[in-house]
Design a protein around this motif. Structure first.
Motif, PDB file in Angstrom:
ATOM      1  N   ASP A 289       0.828  -1.208   0.000  1.00  0.00           N
ATOM      2  CA  ASP A 289       0.000   0.000   0.000  1.00  0.00           C
ATOM      3  C   ASP A 289       0.862   1.257   0.000  1.00  0.00           C
ATOM      4  OD1 ASP A 289      -2.326  -1.395  -0.101  1.00  0.00           O
ATOM      5  OD2 ASP A 289      -2.744  -1.282   2.048  1.00  0.00           O
ATOM      6  N   LYS A 296       1.267   6.891  -6.896  1.00  0.00           N
ATOM      7  CA  LYS A 296       0.165   7.795  -7.238  1.00  0.00           C
ATOM      8  C   LYS A 296       0.532   9.249  -6.957  1.00  0.00           C
ATOM      9  CE  LYS A 296      -3.757   4.696  -7.138  1.00  0.00           C
ATOM     10  NZ  LYS A 296      -5.176   4.544  -6.771  1.00  0.00           N
ATOM     11  N   SER A 335     -13.404   6.922  -5.583  1.00  0.00           N
ATOM     12  CA  SER A 335     -12.217   6.132  -5.901  1.00  0.00           C
ATOM     13  C   SER A 335     -12.124   4.915  -5.000  1.00  0.00           C
ATOM     14  CB  SER A 335     -10.954   6.989  -5.738  1.00  0.00           C
ATOM     15  OG  SER A 335     -10.821   7.400  -4.387  1.00  0.00           O
ATOM     16  N   THR A 336     -11.321   3.951  -5.448  1.00  0.00           N
ATOM     17  CA  THR A 336     -11.124   2.726  -4.674  1.00  0.00           C
ATOM     18  C   THR A 336      -9.938   2.897  -3.743  1.00  0.00           C
ATOM     19  OG1 THR A 336     -11.972   1.472  -6.532  1.00  0.00           O
ATOM     20  CG2 THR A 336     -10.744   0.253  -4.862  1.00  0.00           C
ATOM     21  N   LEU A 338      -6.564   2.337  -1.504  1.00  0.00           N
ATOM     22  CA  LEU A 338      -5.332   1.641  -1.834  1.00  0.00           C
ATOM     23  C   LEU A 338      -5.357   0.253  -1.224  1.00  0.00           C
ATOM     24  CD1 LEU A 338      -2.716   4.475  -1.274  1.00  0.00           C
ATOM     25  CD2 LEU A 338      -3.563   3.623  -3.448  1.00  0.00           C
ATOM     26  N   GLY A 340      -6.721  -2.381  -2.566  1.00  0.00           N
ATOM     27  CA  GLY A 340      -7.886  -3.191  -2.874  1.00  0.00           C
ATOM     28  C   GLY A 340      -7.495  -4.440  -3.638  1.00  0.00           C
ATOM     29  N   THR A 343      -9.973  -6.608  -7.423  1.00  0.00           N
ATOM     30  CA  THR A 343     -10.579  -5.692  -8.369  1.00  0.00           C
ATOM     31  C   THR A 343      -9.686  -5.556  -9.579  1.00  0.00           C
ATOM     32  OG1 THR A 343      -9.521  -3.828  -7.258  1.00  0.00           O
ATOM     33  CG2 THR A 343     -11.762  -4.376  -6.580  1.00  0.00           C
ATOM     34  N   ALA A 345      -7.433  -3.938 -12.296  1.00  0.00           N
ATOM     35  CA  ALA A 345      -6.520  -2.808 -12.345  1.00  0.00           C
ATOM     36  C   ALA A 345      -6.262  -2.439 -13.796  1.00  0.00           C
ATOM     37  CB  ALA A 345      -5.202  -3.146 -11.655  1.00  0.00           C
ATOM     38  N   SER A 363     -17.214  -1.278  -4.990  1.00  0.00           N
ATOM     39  CA  SER A 363     -16.424  -2.495  -5.086  1.00  0.00           C
ATOM     40  C   SER A 363     -16.278  -2.976  -6.518  1.00  0.00           C
ATOM     41  CB  SER A 363     -17.068  -3.598  -4.234  1.00  0.00           C
ATOM     42  OG  SER A 363     -18.380  -3.847  -4.700  1.00  0.00           O
ATOM     43  N   VAL A 367      -9.507  -0.311 -10.299  1.00  0.00           N
ATOM     44  CA  VAL A 367      -8.468   0.508  -9.696  1.00  0.00           C
ATOM     45  C   VAL A 367      -7.700   1.209 -10.815  1.00  0.00           C
ATOM     46  CG1 VAL A 367      -6.387   0.487  -8.276  1.00  0.00           C
ATOM     47  CG2 VAL A 367      -8.294  -1.036  -7.727  1.00  0.00           C
ATOM     48  N   LEU A 369      -4.646   2.698 -12.138  1.00  0.00           N
ATOM     49  CA  LEU A 369      -3.206   2.701 -11.863  1.00  0.00           C
ATOM     50  C   LEU A 369      -2.505   3.728 -12.747  1.00  0.00           C
ATOM     51  CD1 LEU A 369      -2.428  -1.122 -11.601  1.00  0.00           C
ATOM     52  CD2 LEU A 369      -2.783   0.511  -9.741  1.00  0.00           C
TER      53      LEU A 369
END
Length: 505
Positions: A289, A296, A335-336, A338, A340, A343, A345, A363, A367, A369
Motif C-alpha cells: 500500500d 500515485k 475512488s477505490t 489503496l 484493494g 478488483t 486494475a 467495489s 483501480v 493505476l
C-alpha cells in the motif's frame, strides 16, 4: 292322559335341540359353499415355510418377519433385544453413519511380529471398535490463559524428547547396516531378540524419526503460542528435519497405512507455510500500500508539471483551471482505496481520469493505476518479502495437495480408528489447540482444518503423535521410554537439529 314328567320333558327338549343343530349345520355348509362360489376361486394356500424376505421388507415391516418364524424359536426376537440393550448400556452410542472395515477394526500381530494382511470384508459400524466406555476422555478445560513461562517449559520438554528420539532413530539405522559397512555401529545394549525393537528395528527407527519431528514442531509452536506470534526464522530450521523424515518414510513405506505418515509430514509442512503466510500478511500488504501511494503521488506531480508547462508557467507554479473542491471530493469519494484486492486494475495512458459512474457500486469500480512510466525505486528486501509470500503460497498449496493423497478422514477411519474417534467424537473446536496435553493418549482432539488460516499446526502435531502411538502399539513401541540412550561423548547423528530463533542471524 299321560303327564310328562320334568325328566322326560328335558330329554325331549335336548333331543329336539340336537336334531335342530344337526339340521342347522347342513344348511350352514350349503350356505357357505354358495357364498364361496360368489367370492370366486380361492388361490392355493401359502406353504408352511416361506423364503426369507429381502432386507427392505424386513426393515419396513418387522411384524411380518416375526410371524414367519418357526414355532420352536418364539423367543429369538426377545433375546436380540436384550443383547442390543446390553451393548448400548455399556458404552455410549456412536454416529451410525460411520463405518469401518472388519479387518481394520483391530490389528493383531502374529507370533513372529508381522502384521496380518488385511482382507476386504463387509463393513461394520464404528460401535464394533473395542474402545473404553468413556473414550475419548473429556478432560476439564484449563483455559487459554496459561502464562508464557508454562509454554516455554513445554517447549523445553518437547525439544528434549525430540533430541532423544532423533538420536535413537539414527542409532538403530546405523546398527542395521552390514558389519562390513563404514556406517555400521553396534548398539551398546541391544534389545532382546524377542522384542519388537529387535524384530522390526528399521520400522521402530522410522517411528522414532517422525515422533521426534512432531516433538520439534510442537515445541516451536508452543514457544510461539505463549506470546501469540510467529518467528519465521525458527521455521526455516525445520526444513532439514522435514525433508529427511519425508524421504525416509517415502522410500520405506509398504502399504496405505504406512503412507499415511507421508501425508502427515506433508500436512505439517503445509501448515508451517500457512502459519508464516498468515502472520506476515499484514506487514507485506502495508508495504505494498505504501508503494502504491508513492506511485500515485508521483503521478499527480507529473500531471501538475505537465499542465503548468502547457500554460507556460514555471514548473513550481500552480496551473489554472484546477478542479473545484466539489469535483475533487466527488472524485475521491468514488475512488477505490489503496490496497484493494480482487478488483480489476487498469493503466492510465496519461490522459485525465475518466469520470466514474456514480450509480455503480464502489467495489465494482476498477483501480486506476498510473501508467507504466511512473515508477519508484524499490530495494531487494521489498522484493524478497513479496517473493516469499507468493512462493510460500505455492508451497502451501503443493504440500497440502500431496498430503490429501495419502492422509484423509476416510484413511484415518480405516487404519487409525482410535485416532479417528478422538478427532471426530469431540467437544473441542479449532480454537482449543491449547487444551490437550501432548502426553495424553486418551483426551479429545480436533481435525486440523485449513492450512491457510495460519492456525491448526498444534492439532496436526497432536493428531500425529496419536497416530504414532496407535501404529506402534502393535509392535511394542514405547516412545521416549524405549529409546537408545546417548552416552556422554557420542556425536550427534542425522540432520541438523531445529532451533528457536527470534530474528535472522
Amino acid at each position: 292322559m299321560h303327564r310328562a314328567t320334568p325328566s322326560s320333558s328335558s330329554s325331549l327338549s335336548a333331543s329336539s335341540s340336537s336334531s335342530h343343530r344337526s339340521k342347522k349345520r347342513l344348511l350352514t355348509r350349503d350356505q357357505l359353499l354358495r357364498s364361496l362360489q360368489i367370492l370366486g376361486p380361492v388361490s392355493a394356500p401359502l406353504p408352511a415355510e416361506l423364503p426369507p424376505s429381502p432386507p427392505a421388507s424386513r426393515e419396513s415391516s418387522p411384524a411380518l418377519g416375526h410371524k414367519r418364524r418357526h414355532d420352536p424359536e418364539p423367543e429369538q426376537p426377545s433375546s436380540k433385544r436384550q443383547r442390543t440393550s446390553s451393548v448400548s448400556s455399556s458404552r455410549p452410542p456412536l454416529p451410525p453413519t460411520r463405518s469401518v472395515p472388519v479387518a481394520s477394526a483391530k490389528h493383531e500381530p502374529t507370533e513372529d511380529g508381522e502384521v496380518k494382511e488385511e482382507t476386504r470384508q463387509p463393513t461394520l459400524s464404528v460401535a464394533s471398535i473395542v474402545l473404553p466406555t468413556n473414550f475419548p476422555v473429556r478432560r476439564p478445560r484449563r483455559g487459554n490463559n496459561m502464562p508464557a513461562a508454562e509454554w516455554d517449559a513445554i517447549y523445553e520438554k518437547c525439544f528434549a524428547n525430540g533430541r532423544t528420539l532423533k538420536y535413537s532413530a539414527y542409532a538403530r539405522v546405523a546398527a542395521a547396516h552390514s558389519t562390513t559397512s563404514k556406517e555400521y555401529k553396534a548398539l551398546r545394549n541391544p534389545p532382546a531378540p524377542s522384542s519388537g525393537y529387535a524384530q522390526h528395528s528399521l520400522l521402530m527407527a522410522r517411528l522414532e524419526l517422525v515422533d521426534s519431528l512432531l516433538h520439534f514442531i510442537y515445541g516451536l509452536w508452543c514457544k510461539e503460542y505463549g506470546v501469540r506470534t510467529c518467528y519465521r526464522p525458527s521455521w526455516r530450521t525445520v526444513d532439514d528435519a522435514l525433508r529427511e523424515t519425508e524421504l525416509k518414510w517415502q522410500a520405506e513405506s509398504n502399504d496405505e497405512r504406512e503412507k499415511a505418515f507421508v501425508g502427515l509430514i506433508h500436512m505439517a509442512h503445509a501448515f508451517i507455510h500457512g502459519r508464516k503466510l498468515r502472520y506476515r500478511m499484514h506487514h507485506v500488504d502495508a508495504e505494498n500500500d505504501g508503494k502504491l501511494l508513492r506511485v500515485k503521488l508521483k503521478w499527480q506531480q507529473m500531471k501538475r508539471a505537465k499542465a503548468a508547462a502547457a500554460q507556460g508557467l514555471p514548473p513550481d507554479a500552480t496551473p489554472k483551471m484546477l478542479p473545484s473542491p466539489a469535483s475533487s471530493s466527488t472524485s475521491s469519494s468514488n475512488s477505490t482505496p489503496l490496497g484493494g484486492h480482487g478488483t480489476e486494475a487498469t493503466n492510465d495512458p496519461g490522459s485525465p481520469v475518466a469520470p466514474s459512474r456514480s450509480n455503480a457500486p464502489a467495489s465494482k469500480q476498477p483501480v486506476i493505476l498510473p501508467p507504466n512510466e511512473v515508477d519508484i525505486p524499490v530495494n531487494s528486501q521489498f522484493l524478497w518479502e513479496n517473493k516469499s509470500q507468493s512462493a510460500g503460497l505455492r508451497a502451501a498449496l503443493s504440500t497440502i495437495e500431496r498430503s490429501q493423497a495419502t492422509l484423509s478422514l476416510p484413511i484415518l477411519l480405516k487404519h487409525f480408528p482410535r485416532t479417528f474417534t478422538r478427532v471426530t467424537n469431540t467437544t473441542l473446536s479449532w480454537q482449543d489447540e491449547h487444551e490437550p496435553d501432548f502426553q495424553d493418549d486418551e483426551c479429545e482432539l480436533f481435525w486440523p482444518g485449513q492450512a491457510l488460516t495460519g492456525e491448526g499446526l498444534g492439532w496436526v502435531c497432536l493428531m500425529g503423535m496419536s497416530m504414532v502411538r496407535e501404529f506402534g502399539r502393535e509392535y511394542g513401541y514405547e516412545g521416549v521410554d524405549g529409546v537408545v540412550p546417548k552416552a556422554n561423548g557420542d556425536p550427534d547423528l542425522g540432520y541438523m537439529e531445529p532451533r528457536f530463533m527470534r530474528t535472522e542471524r
